[in-house]
Every structure is written in structure tokens, then in C-alpha cells.
Scaffold this active site. Structure first.
Site, mmCIF file in Angstrom:
data_model
loop_
_atom_site.group_PDB
_atom_site.id
_atom_site.type_symbol
_atom_site.label_atom_id
_atom_site.label_comp_id
_atom_site.label_asym_id
_atom_site.label_seq_id
_atom_site.Cartn_x
_atom_site.Cartn_y
_atom_site.Cartn_z
ATOM 1 N N LYS A 78 -18.446 36.855 -6.773
ATOM 2 C CA LYS A 78 -17.175 37.562 -6.869
ATOM 3 C C LYS A 78 -16.091 36.518 -7.121
ATOM 4 C CE LYS A 78 -14.367 40.899 -4.201
ATOM 5 N NZ LYS A 78 -14.247 41.626 -2.909
ATOM 6 N N SER A 153 -13.838 46.660 -3.319
ATOM 7 C CA SER A 153 -13.261 45.812 -4.346
ATOM 8 C C SER A 153 -14.288 44.944 -5.086
ATOM 9 C CB SER A 153 -12.219 44.891 -3.704
ATOM 10 O OG SER A 153 -12.848 43.996 -2.800
ATOM 11 N N SER A 177 -15.655 46.645 1.156
ATOM 12 C CA SER A 177 -15.705 46.170 -0.227
ATOM 13 C C SER A 177 -17.066 45.674 -0.700
ATOM 14 C CB SER A 177 -14.675 45.062 -0.450
ATOM 15 O OG SER A 177 -13.394 45.634 -0.550
#
Lengths: 484, 479
Positions: A78, A153, A177
Site C-alpha cells: 500500500k 482504504s 481498511s
């Protein structure tokens, strides 16, 4: 089966047996990225050259017989974890040109374990969002239905695994997330106990809630990733020095006689009927595996969302103050200091980030602190106690991961409150600091995945691996793949 | 109407740890800009603070030295504000739960003692520095100082005059330096002070509106600024005005305080507990270990000097104001066993030379053993007090021992009785008129003869012996 579709443990075995090489696997995954990335958009940056170079170096090690846990395994990060010498944007324009001079601890650990980094995955800006739509770099699409969001997210990390654009990936989970996009993309995602995995080098959203965790194709891979990621880090004060077990030993161990807690507060209004049905089916599956379901109560559940949306923005408002145009990242041209601050932050941050900075600043302001931040902290302690009480009555807790399956892109962007509700079942684990895992538990009629969430007490990730692996084996008779 | 001033001081002291409070960078002053920095103190994304334990130990030392209660658990908090010298956009400080509270220091006031309360002592990180280009509208940031550990010492509003404020500050300064936890350098900013001051009519219980004074970088300036501010407030009140609550900057050149109006004052720091740090637990075992490691404090040393060496309080005060000076003094006395003489020489000639050369006792060319030897030579009568003054000066200039200097200059005192009798007789004979006058009752002329003898002997004659012999000669001839 194609190489890029394989799991970590399958590839590891093949490398060991000399049936494939790091370079072959990496090329296969990069080829897959070339094929589907245009549709899915999992990545902010694909690290093609770096990945091939790393794979070549790994192959040299492999020929020397030096095969590590993740040797030759293509992994996506990420874009919230700092990578030395590689732009790390956090999905924001304000960091679009930021190149960290250091690696996050997890990056060091993964590299030391032999992982090949194939790219930096897309995400909601500063991890603020549940759909990956707030990314400055455009939305990621759900591999199961390109009209739908992948969750967020960590939507890029989840979509990359689901679309076979990597074998496993790293996400971060502040209010769900990791677990929420894992559920919406039909893969495995774990948020470890707060303090279990180092946060050093993870760009902070809400420091008391953030935790790094893995996305994988199955639970065994999750255990392998946790073996690499978990552990004390002297560079982080909130890291906890608790011994790390071999998580792999929990895979497939039976759960006969276990009590699975079903919180009554989690099955109220707002749940999609198909999600509800899938979870009811999951409860039956658990019983088939020899566990007993018990109704439990988490009485302060109704306050979780409110508490979260005070604490997380409050911490964020402070954590994001450093993006002021002075030292790194984007700086808007201006004649004087105050003007520079204002323009930089106005132009550098997106709407959702600014909304949360405003909320957080308000909640911490003189005259409001006691009513908001302080009160929220007190209620948070009660929520934590709810779980302590609950785990006296059961081994693990089972809930839906999300109230609904993946929704359409754009469906909730104008309604932040609706968007916030996507995390209603995942937020409590962050507030309590406990670990949680989301595994695939079925599909809706139109073929969207539904996730089941298991929660356990502090540092009980082993239990989660155990129950999720048993559940995975029993529940998933057919292996479906998204059609891309 | 008679007014009294109400003053409280906030002191920031930089701690002398090798590294910064939350990272491993050096905390030394004076390096090239931004050379003592790392991603942590630069406030880069994703980095985290780890507390330097030494900072807690040093802060605990100060808390113990100022009679504070040390809280078993304390907590770091974020103080949020934007400024380019603050890379994270917040300063890590302490707020609701400081390290220590409820202490005091004792000051000597008009022969008595007065306690000044210490509200709290807390730990925090220093900010960086801005350097403004003189010719272009550009500013540069030097973040070497960012993360240097500080303690803030907040006093109760117990101080009643500018002089008392200066004395309180000197007392804190002395303790910090004694503990070797702060170098106390006010010019380099390692010891800084802000003041809150208000006035009220004597006898009134309620406090008046206070002003906060900043930018005073010496003891003298603190005193001057407070004196000015007290007069300013008094003038306002006496002319029917009201004092405004505000921050005022001391202007050294103008000798006045000026209002610092504007945004800087409208701060809402939005303090909250720093989630990146865990509560600091200071247990009694740790406190005991720290206490055992503490040196004798200035006040204790002063009292011991008065009691043990039997020297005046004034002398004890001067000698203990600097730990190294006190140590030097004790070394001298250990050898010569003459505490008052040692104090006189040290506070007189030696200090005078050192002050002239802006040196500290650590840089004194005369070693303690030499000074002690010199004092012994005076006591033994080998040299006179007057000769000793010259010898000490020469010892200071050359770094040589007293015997060496004496040998070089042939400065040994004449103590031979016969020699002196001869010299005295000759002298009296040379001045018959004066001798007659003396004998007629002009006793003042005795000094004249002593002077003549000293001149003849180049000051080497033992004065006591000269007195004795001269008296004998002058009085004898009178018979």
C-alpha cells in the site's frame, strides 16, 4: 493454473522443488499486471525494473540453496508504507513527489524474507475512505465487478490480490481498511493486534488505531505473512514485546468445542439480507466444524462509529499538520508564510482529508475537548471492556465484515455518513486494539463476494488463523475467480 | 497608593544529554545547519518518537533538587501549532500529567529565608531556528535544535520584586549547573526565561491582570524588564487606566517592553495525549537510583562550608556559587588547613585575575596545591603578605609554584634579627630630626621609619620583626 494465480505456499514449494524461479514468477505477475491493470487500476506505481532486478538477485540466492519464507514472492505495498528511494504518495497530491530516505520496518522485514516488491498500491487519500475513491490518482475498481468499488482504504492492495496482480499485499487498517476491502474483494485480510506489527514508516492517519496487516489468497498465506511481519520493534514506542508464535502451526487445527460468540448488536437494521443470510450460513458451518455458537453482547456497539469519528480525525488533524509545504512534498507558490500554508494545504489535500482535519481540529479545540475527545476516549475504554467481558464467554467472535457487498463507484461519494457506515462492523476492533480477520464466506446472487469477520482477544492472531482456516476449508467448496 | 508586584517565572532549560529526546541525533550546539538531523526529528511521514531515558533521569534530578513530588506516571501530549521551525506541526510536551509538581526553592531574603513554590516541571522537545536573510525576503530553517530535550520549570506567583525574580533565576541556574544537567548558557539559549507579572494595591488579595514578558536573555535583562514592566503597569493604574492581558517583548536596546500584538497570541494549542508514546512510569526504585547519583546541592554545600570551615556566610556563598570553585577551595584547604586565608586569596587575588582574563576556575593556571603551599609560606613567615601578593600574580602569569617564583626573584623574607637590628639602627641614625620628633610624642612617625626600612630591604624585611626591633631602638634611646 497460471503461476500468477498461485498462493505463497504453492509457489514456495515450486521454487524449492526447482520447478520455477523468482524471475519466472515475477515476469508472470508483471505480465498479468500489463493485462488487467488498465481495468482495475490497483497501482499508483508498478515497480517493474526494481522487481525484475530483485528477482534476479533472489534467483542467485536460491541457486545457493538460500530459500527464505517469501523468496521470489511478488508482493504489493500500500502506498502508505515508506519505501527508501521510491516515491510514497499516500494517495495524495501533497506527497505526489515525496521520496522517503528510509524503509518502513515491514518493508525491511519483507525484503529480508525474500519478497519481491512489484508496486505501490492505490488507496484512499491518507487512508481516509472506504472505497479508494478519494485517491488523488483515481479510483481502483473491484475485480469482481468493475462498476463497483473494491472497498477501502486499502482498495488497491485488495484488488491487486483478487485480480492476481500480486500474490499477497500489505495494507493498513485504522477502522477496517484491510478487512472491509478484503471482504468486498473476496480474499483474506487480517488486522493484527495494535502493537503486533511495527508502525514505523507507516504514514500515520490515526496513530492509536493504525495497524499494518496482510492481504492473501488463503489463510495459510496469511499465517506465513504474519510470521514475517509480526514482532517487537524498538523504533516504535507502542510496539509490544510479546513472543511471536509460528502462526502456520494454527492452520487447519480443529476447533471442536470452541465457543463462537455472535454479538446480538451486530444483526440489526441496515444489513443487506444477502449478507445476513451468508453469515447465518457461516454460523451453521462453524457448528458443522464442531464449534458452538453463543449469543454475546457488546453493549456499547452503538457508540463505536461516533467514538471513531472523533478520535480518528482528532489524531489525523495533528498527524497531517506536518504537510505544510516547508520541508518536502508539494508547496504552493506564495509570497508569505501564512499564505503558503493555506494554499499548500488547500490545493494539496482532497475534500475528504480536509473534512476530517476540520472535524478533528474542532474536536480538540479549547472548550470542546472535554465534550468530544475526552468523552470519546472514555467511551473507548468501555468498548474495550465490552470485548474483555465477551471473550470470557467465547473463544472468537463472528460478525459480518461489512453491512453490504461492494457498492457502485460514485454511489456514496456525496454522502460521507453513508460511506462511514461501511466500517460499522470493523471499527470496534481498532478501538479495542484487538485482532480481526476477514475471510470469504459466500457470494451474492449477482456474484459479489461476502466476507465473514472473526475477532479474538489481544495477541490471539493464532486463534484467528485457526478458526478462519477451518472455516475456509469447510465453506469454500468451489474456487471462483473474478472474470477479467 | 502602594503597589506590590506578583511575578511568576517559566524557565526552559536544555538538558545536557548526548542525544535528542526522541531520536539518536546529537544534541550538541553549534554544528553546521541541519547536520544533526534524521527523519525522526525532521518530522518526515511515518516516523515515530522513542523516548531517551536519560532525559527522564535528568528531569527527575531537577525535580528532587527542587523538592517536587514526582508523579508515578506521567504522559506526553502534543501541543499543536504551525511554524516552520516545528517540523511535525506539533511540539511533544507534557500537559495534564507532568513529570513533577508541588516543589519549592528557598531564597535568602533580608537575612531570612523565603520559599518560592514550583508549580510543575515537565519534559518537552525544543524547536528549530529560523535564519532570516538580511538582503533577500527569504528565511532558512535550521533543525539541529529540533528535539533537543528541555525541561520547563514553572514557578508559583510567589515572587514579589524584580530583584527576587533574578535571585530565584540564579538559584535555579546554579542548581541546574551543579547537577550537570544543563550548561546554563543564556546567550546560546540553553537557559531561557519568560515572566508573568501583574501588580495590585498592597493588601489586596486578588491578582491584577498580568502581562507575559519574553525575550530576556540575561539575569540582568530579566530584572530590568520586570522593573520596567512593574513601573509601566503602575503608571497605567495610577492614571486610571487598565492593564491589558498580553505578551510583551523586552527590547534590550531601548530598555522597554513592547506589546506583541497579533495572531501569535490567539493560539489554541489543542493539546491531547500523544498516541505515539506510552505513559512514562517512574517508580521509587528508579528515583532512589537517581537520587544516589546526585551531587551535593549548592545550598547544602554553603551550609556545610559555614559550619565546617567556619567562614562567613558571604564567603561560603561566593565559593559555592560555582561547583568547580568550591572544589578548588576544598582542595586548597585540605592541604593548608587555613580556611579563612584560603577563602581570602581565592576570592581576592585569584578571582580578580580570572575575571580580568574571563577565565573560569577550571582554567586557572595556579593549581590548588600551589596556592596552598603559598599560604603555608606566609603562615610560616617565609614571605610577607605583601610579597605574597606579588608572588601569586607571578604564579598566575607563569603557572609556576611559589617556591620557584621566590627563588627566581630572590624574594625570601629577611627574618635574621641581627641584620634587621643593623638596618633599623642605621635608618634611625640617618633621620635624627624625625627620631627626636617621635620621641617627643609624634608617634605617627613610626610608620615613616618602617617605610624607610622596607625601602632599604626592597620589602623583604619581616614586618612583624621590623616593628619589634624598631620599637626597641626608638624607645631605648628615649630612656
Amino acid at each position: 493454473m497460471e503461476l500468477y494465480q498461485s498462493t505463497i505456499h504453492e509457489l514456495h514449494d515450486k521454487i524449492k522443488e526447482g520447478k520455477t524461479t523468482a524471475t519466472e514468477i515475477t515476469k508472470a505477475v508483471l505480465q498479468r499486471i500489463d493485462t488487467v491493470e488498465g481495468k482495475v487500476h490497483s497501482y499508483i506505481r508498478v515497480m517493474k525494473d526494481e522487481a525484475l532486478a530483485a528477482a534476479a538477485a533472489t534467483d542467485k540466492e536460491i541457486t545457493k540453496g538460500n530459500i527464505k519464507l517469501l523468496s521470489g514472492i511478488p508482493i504489493a505495498l500500500k502506498d502508505i508504507v515508506c519505501t527508501k528511494g521510491i516515491t510514497t504518495t499516500c494517495g495524495s497530491y501533497i506527497l505526489h513527489n515525496f521520496v522517503p530516505p528510509y524503509d518502513a520496518t515491514v518493508v525491511e522485514k519483507l525484503r529480508a524474507a525474500g519478497a519481491i516488491f512489484v508496486g505501490k498500491a492505490n488507496m484512499d487519500e491518507f487512508a481516509m475512505g472506504s472505497s479508494t475513491e478519494t485517491s488523488y490518482f483515481g479510483p481502483t475498481r473491484n475485480p469482481w465487478d468493475l462498476e463497483c468499488i473494491p472497498g477501502g482504504s486499502s482498495g488497491g492492495s485488495a484488488a491487486a490480490v483478487a485480480a492476481d496482480e500480486c500474490v499477497a499485499s500489505i495494507g493498513s487498517d485504522t477502522g477496517g481498511s484491510i478487512r472491509q476491502p478484503a471482504a468486498l474483494c473476496g480474499i483474506v485480510g487480517m488486522k493484527p493486534t495494535y502493537g503486533r506489527v511495527s508502525r514505523f514508516g507507516l504514514i500515520a492517519f490515526a496513530s492509536s488505531l493504525d495497524q499494518i496487516g496482510p492481504f492473501t489468497k488463503d489463510v495459510e498465506d496469511c499465517a506465513i505473512m504474519m510470521n514475517v511481519l509480526a514482532g517487537y520493534d524498538p523504533k516504535e514506542s507502542t510496539s509490544v514485546n510479546v513472543e511471536v508464535p509460528d502462526y502456520r502451526q494454527f492452520v487447519g487445527r480443529d476447533i471442536k468445542g470452541w465457543k463462537v460468540g455472535i454479538p446480538k448488536e451486530y444483526f440489526v437494521e441496515g444489513i443487506d439480507p444477502e449478507v445476513k443470510a451468508a453469515i447465518e450460513e457461516a454460523i451453521k458451518t462453524m457448528e458443522k466444524c464442531g464449534a458452538k455458537s453463543v449469543e454475546i453482547s457488546l453493549p456499547h456497539t452503538q457508540y463505536c462509529l461516533a467514538v471513531y469519528y472523533i478520535i480518528a480525525p482528532a489524531e489525523a488533524s495533528s498527524n497531517l499538520a506536518r504537510y505544510d509545504g516547508v520541508k518536502y512534498g508539494f508547496r504552493a507558490p506564495a509570497a508569505e508564510l501564512l499564505d503558503m500554508y493555506k494554499k499548500t494545504r488547500m490545493q494539496g489535500f482532497g475534500a475528504e482529508v480536509k473534512r476530517r482535519i476540520m472535524i478533528g481540529t474542532y474536536a480538540l479545540s479549547a472548550g470542546y475537548y472535554d465534550a468530544y475527545y475526552k468523552k470519546a476516549s472514555q467511551v473507548r475504554a468501555l468498548i474495550k471492556r465490552d470485548f474483555e467481558e465477551a471473550f470470557k464467554k467465547c473463544d472468537v467472535i463472528l460478525t459480518p465484515t461489512t453491512p453490504t457487498p461492494a457498492f457502485k463507484i460514485g454511489e456514496k461519494t456525496d454522502n460521507p455518513l453513508q460511506m462511514y457506515l461501511s466500517d460499522i462492523f470493523t471499527i470496534s476492533a481498532n478501538l479495542a486494539g484487538i485482532p480481526g480477520i476477514s475471510v470469504l464466506c459466500g457470494f451474492t446472487k449477482i456474484g459479489l463476494p461476502v466476507g465473514a469477520q472473526f475477532l479474538a482477544g489481544h495477541f490471539q492472531e493464532g486463534k484467528l488463523i485457526q478458526v478462519a482456516s477451518v472455516f475456509e476449508k469447510e465453506a469454500q467448496s468451489e474456487k471462483r475467480r473474478p472474470k477479467l | 497608593m502602594e503597589f506590590e508586584a506578583i511575578i511568576g517565572l517559566e524557565v526552559h532549560a536544555q538538558l545536557l544529554t548526548d542525544t535528542k529526546i526522541f531520536c539518536g541525533c546529537s544534541s550538541k550546539f553549534g554544528a553546521a545547519p541541519n547536520s544533526h538531523t534524521c527523519p525522526v526529528c525532521l518530522g518526515m511521514p511515518g516516523v515515530l518518537p522513542v523516548l531517551n531515558k536519560k532525559v527522564v533521569e535528568y528531569a527527575v534530578k531537577m525535580a528532587l533538587a527542587t523538592n517536587c513530588t514526582i508523579n508515578p506516571t506521567c504522559e506526553f501530549a502534543r501541543k499543536n501549532y504551525f511554524y516552520p521551525d516545528l517540523p511535525k506541526g506539533y511540539q511533544i510536551s507534557q500537559y495534564v500529567y507532568p513529570l513533577a509538581e508541588h516543589g519549592y526553592v528557598e531564597l535568602e531574603v533580608n537575612g531570612g529565608k523565603k520559599k518560592i513554590g514550583i508549580t510543575r516541571i515537565h519534559m518537552e522537545e525544543d524547536a528549530g531556528k529560523l535564519l532570516h536573510d538580511e538582503y533577500n525576503p527569504v528565511s532558512y530553517v535550521d533543525l539541529n535544535r529540533t528535539g533537543v530535550p528541555l525541561i520547563e520549570i514553572v514557578s508559583e506567583p510567589d515572587i514579589r520584586s524584580a530583584e527576587e525574580a533574578a535571585n530565584y533565576l540564579k538559584s535555579l541556574h546554579e542548581v541546574l549547573v551543579y547537577l550537570e544537567i544543563c550548561d546554563g548558557n543564556m546567550e546560546e539559549g540553553s537557559f531561557r526565561c519568560d515572566a508573568n507579572v501583574s501588580i495590585r494595591p498592597k493588601g489586596q488579595k486578588e491578582f491584577g491582570t498580568r502581562a507575559e514578558l519574553k525575550n530576556m536573555n540575561s539575569f540582568r535583562n530579566v530584572q530590568r524588564a520586570l522593573e520596567y514592566e512593574i513601573k509601566r503597569q503602575q503608571y497605567i493604574v495610577e492614571n486610571g487606566g487598565t492593564v491589558v492581558q498580553e505578551t510583551r517583548l523586552w527590547d534590550d536596546a531601548q530598555g522597554a517592553t513592547h506589546s506583541m500584538r497579533g495572531k501569535e497570541e490567539a493560539h489554541d494549542y489543542r493539546y491531547f495525549p500523544d498516541p505515539d508514546l506510552v505513559p512514562v512510569i517512574v517508580d521509587t526504585a528508579w528515583i532512589d537510583r537517581i537520587r544516589a547519583d546526585m551531587p551535593e546541592l549548592p545550598q547544602d554545600k554553603r551550609e556545610r562550608f559555614i559550619r565546617y570551615y567556619q567562614i562567613p556566610a558571604y564567603d561560603a556563598g561566593v565559593l559555592t556559587a560555582d561547583k568547580a570553585l568550591a572544589q578548588y577551595y576544598e582542595e586548597v584547604v585540605a592541604i593548608c588547613a587555613q580556611p579563612k586565608q584560603a577563602a581570602n586569596w581565592l576570592m581576592g587575588d585569584v578571582m580578580k585575575f580570572l575575571n580580568e582574563d574571563r577565565r573560569t576556575i577550571r582554567e586557572c593556571p595556579i593549581i590548588a596545591a600551589s596556592l596552598a603551599e603559598m599560604i603555608n609560606l606566609v603562615e610560616a613567615g617565609t614571605i610577607s603578605g605583601k610579597m605574597a601578593k606579588d608572588i601569586v600574580e607571578e604564579m598566575y602569569r607563569s603557572g609556576k609554584g611559589p617556591k620557584e617564583v621566590i627563588a627566581e626573584k630572590g624574594m625570601v623574607q629577611i627574618t635574621d634579627r641581627d641584620t634587621l637590628i643593623h638596618t633599623a639602627s642605621v635608618t634611625v641614625d640617618e633621620h635624627p630630626q624625625q627620631a627626636a620628633d617621635y620621641r617627643a610624642g609624634k608617634e605617627k612617625l613610626f610608620g615613616f621609619f618602617v617605610g624607610q626600612i622596607m625601602k632599604k630591604t626592597q620589602g623583604k624585611a619581616n614586618p612583624q620583626l621590623v616593628n619589634e626591633i624598631l620599637k626597641e631602638i626608638l624607645d631605648k634611646k628615649n630612656d
